[in-house]
Scaffold this active site. Structure first.
Site, PDB file in Angstrom:
ATOM      1  N   TRP A  69     -19.323  23.932   6.133  1.00 33.35           N
ATOM      2  CA  TRP A  69     -18.464  24.374   7.260  1.00 33.35           C
ATOM      3  C   TRP A  69     -17.006  24.350   6.810  1.00 33.35           C
ATOM      4  CZ3 TRP A  69     -19.599  23.252  13.075  1.00 33.35           C
ATOM      5  CH2 TRP A  69     -20.865  23.766  13.405  1.00 33.35           C
ATOM      6  N   ASP A 128     -20.262  19.091  13.516  1.00 34.81           N
ATOM      7  CA  ASP A 128     -21.664  19.331  13.150  1.00 34.81           C
ATOM      8  C   ASP A 128     -22.325  17.967  12.904  1.00 34.81           C
ATOM      9  OD1 ASP A 128     -23.867  20.970  12.558  1.00 34.81           O
ATOM     10  OD2 ASP A 128     -23.362  21.151  10.448  1.00 34.81           O
ATOM     11  N   LYS A 168     -22.148  20.641  17.709  1.00 33.57           N
ATOM     12  CA  LYS A 168     -23.616  20.628  17.723  1.00 33.57           C
ATOM     13  C   LYS A 168     -24.125  19.598  18.728  1.00 33.57           C
ATOM     14  CE  LYS A 168     -26.024  19.228  13.933  1.00 33.57           C
ATOM     15  NZ  LYS A 168     -26.532  19.762  12.658  1.00 33.57           N
TER      16      LYS A 168
HETATM   17  C1  SAM Z   1     -25.701  18.504   9.530  1.00 30.47           C
HETATM   18  S1  SAM Z   1     -24.722  17.485   8.533  1.00 30.47           S
HETATM   19  C2  SAM Z   1     -23.214  18.370   8.439  1.00 30.47           C
HETATM   20  C3  SAM Z   1     -23.260  19.560   7.524  1.00 30.47           C
HETATM   21  C4  SAM Z   1     -21.891  20.171   7.307  1.00 30.47           C
HETATM   22  N1  SAM Z   1     -21.372  20.751   8.546  1.00 30.47           N
HETATM   23  C5  SAM Z   1     -21.936  21.255   6.277  1.00 30.47           C
HETATM   24  O1  SAM Z   1     -21.862  22.421   6.666  1.00 30.47           O
HETATM   25  O2  SAM Z   1     -22.017  20.955   5.087  1.00 30.47           O
HETATM   26  C6  SAM Z   1     -24.313  16.170   9.616  1.00 30.47           C
HETATM   27  C7  SAM Z   1     -23.289  15.209   9.050  1.00 30.47           C
HETATM   28  O3  SAM Z   1     -22.936  14.255  10.055  1.00 30.47           O
HETATM   29  C8  SAM Z   1     -22.560  13.078   9.353  1.00 30.47           C
HETATM   30  N2  SAM Z   1     -22.526  11.913  10.228  1.00 30.47           N
HETATM   31  C9  SAM Z   1     -23.567  11.307  10.844  1.00 30.47           C
HETATM   32  N3  SAM Z   1     -23.161  10.209  11.488  1.00 30.47           N
HETATM   33  C10 SAM Z   1     -21.810  10.124  11.287  1.00 30.47           C
HETATM   34  C11 SAM Z   1     -20.819   9.192  11.698  1.00 30.47           C
HETATM   35  N4  SAM Z   1     -21.138   8.134  12.441  1.00 30.47           N
HETATM   36  N5  SAM Z   1     -19.540   9.392  11.293  1.00 30.47           N
HETATM   37  C12 SAM Z   1     -19.224  10.470  10.537  1.00 30.47           C
HETATM   38  N6  SAM Z   1     -20.122  11.380  10.108  1.00 30.47           N
HETATM   39  C13 SAM Z   1     -21.399  11.218  10.486  1.00 30.47           C
HETATM   40  C14 SAM Z   1     -23.647  12.968   8.290  1.00 30.47           C
HETATM   41  O4  SAM Z   1     -23.245  12.113   7.257  1.00 30.47           O
HETATM   42  C15 SAM Z   1     -23.810  14.415   7.853  1.00 30.47           C
HETATM   43  O5  SAM Z   1     -23.071  14.703   6.706  1.00 30.47           O
END
Ligand code: SAM
Length: 210
Positions: A69, A128, A168
């Site tokens: 993204w 996301d 999301k």
């Molecule tokens: C679906 S992935 C995102 C993909 C990204 N948008 C891309 O296009 O490469 C969801 C992300 O949310 C992050 N995430 C989950 N819990 C989180 C938190 N408490 N704080 C920050 N990031 C978090 C995960 O580490 C993961 O990288």
């Protein structure tokens, strides 16, 4: 020579997942187009439909790793735009992207992103973010809802009137209530399910204009 994946004994479900992943049109397209994840096509489609991210804008990308993204948003805002990205996981550097690593649920991380934003006007907040799913919606859904609520708080604290949040959500318990609450603070909210979002996934994207 057989690959490590072929050599490894995979369970029926994980080998089915691996086959689906390798065959996936968007996985192959992402490799060809140089995006770090197939998720790139979700934001590309959302922006085709909404034209919210434009040249010169300031964008904050929450849950940014591995960075597709941020790649898309970086192309859309161009050289004069500003991109601040954050994730609990490390992310390989991207040119002109300021990255803050940390857990968004922690106040210090929220504050560190706010400090990086400083006096700038944020035009678009992207989220996301999604927790590591345990496969049990009684655990996964509240975790996801909490991240969504924090993203909404961040958007409300940083967006001017007319600014946008692209977030999301997992459709399920709590989403209706959150959407209802958001209607008090945002002038318009619409939902988009991009073609790159797997049909069986509960994932949906909300586009909220402050
Ligand atoms: C679906 S992935 C995102 C993909 C990204 N948008 C891309 O296009 O490469 C969801 C992300 O949310 C992050 N995430 C989950 N819990 C989180 C938190 N408490 N704080 C920050 N990031 C978090 C995960 O580490 C993961 O990288």
């Amino acid at each position: 020579m057989a690959t490590r994946i072929e050599n490894k004994k995979l369970s029926k479900s994980s080998s089915a997942w691996m086959k689906e992943h390798i065959d996936d049109h968007y996985v192959q397209k992402a490799q060809k187009d140089g995006y770090r994840a197939r998720a790139a096509y979700k934001l590309l489609e959302i922006n085709e439909k909404t034209s919210l991210i434009k040249k010169g804008m300031t964008v904050v990308d929450l849950g940014s790793a591995p960075g597709s993204w941020s790649q898309v948003a970086g192309q859309l805002v161009g050289d004069k735009g500003i991109l601040i990205a954050s994730d609990i996981l490390a992310m390989d550097t991207l040119p002109d992207v300021t990255f803050i690593q940390g857990d968004f649920r922690e106040a210090e991380v929220f504050d560190a992103i706010m400090a990086e934003v400083g006096n700038r006007q944020v035009d678009v907040v992207l989220s996301d973010m999604a927790p590591n799913t345990a496969g049990n919606s009684a655990i996964d859904q509240p975790r996801m809802m909490y991240l969504c609520e924090l993203a909404v708080d961040f958007a409300l604290a940083t967006l001017p009137e007319g600014g946008a949040l692209i977030m999301k959500v997992f459709q399920g318990e709590g989403t209706q209530e959150l959407r209802k609450q958001m209607q008090d603070d945002f002038s318009k909210i619409r939902s988009i399910k991009p073609a790159a979002s797997r049909p069986r996934s509960k994932e949906m994207f909300w586009i909220a204009i402050k």
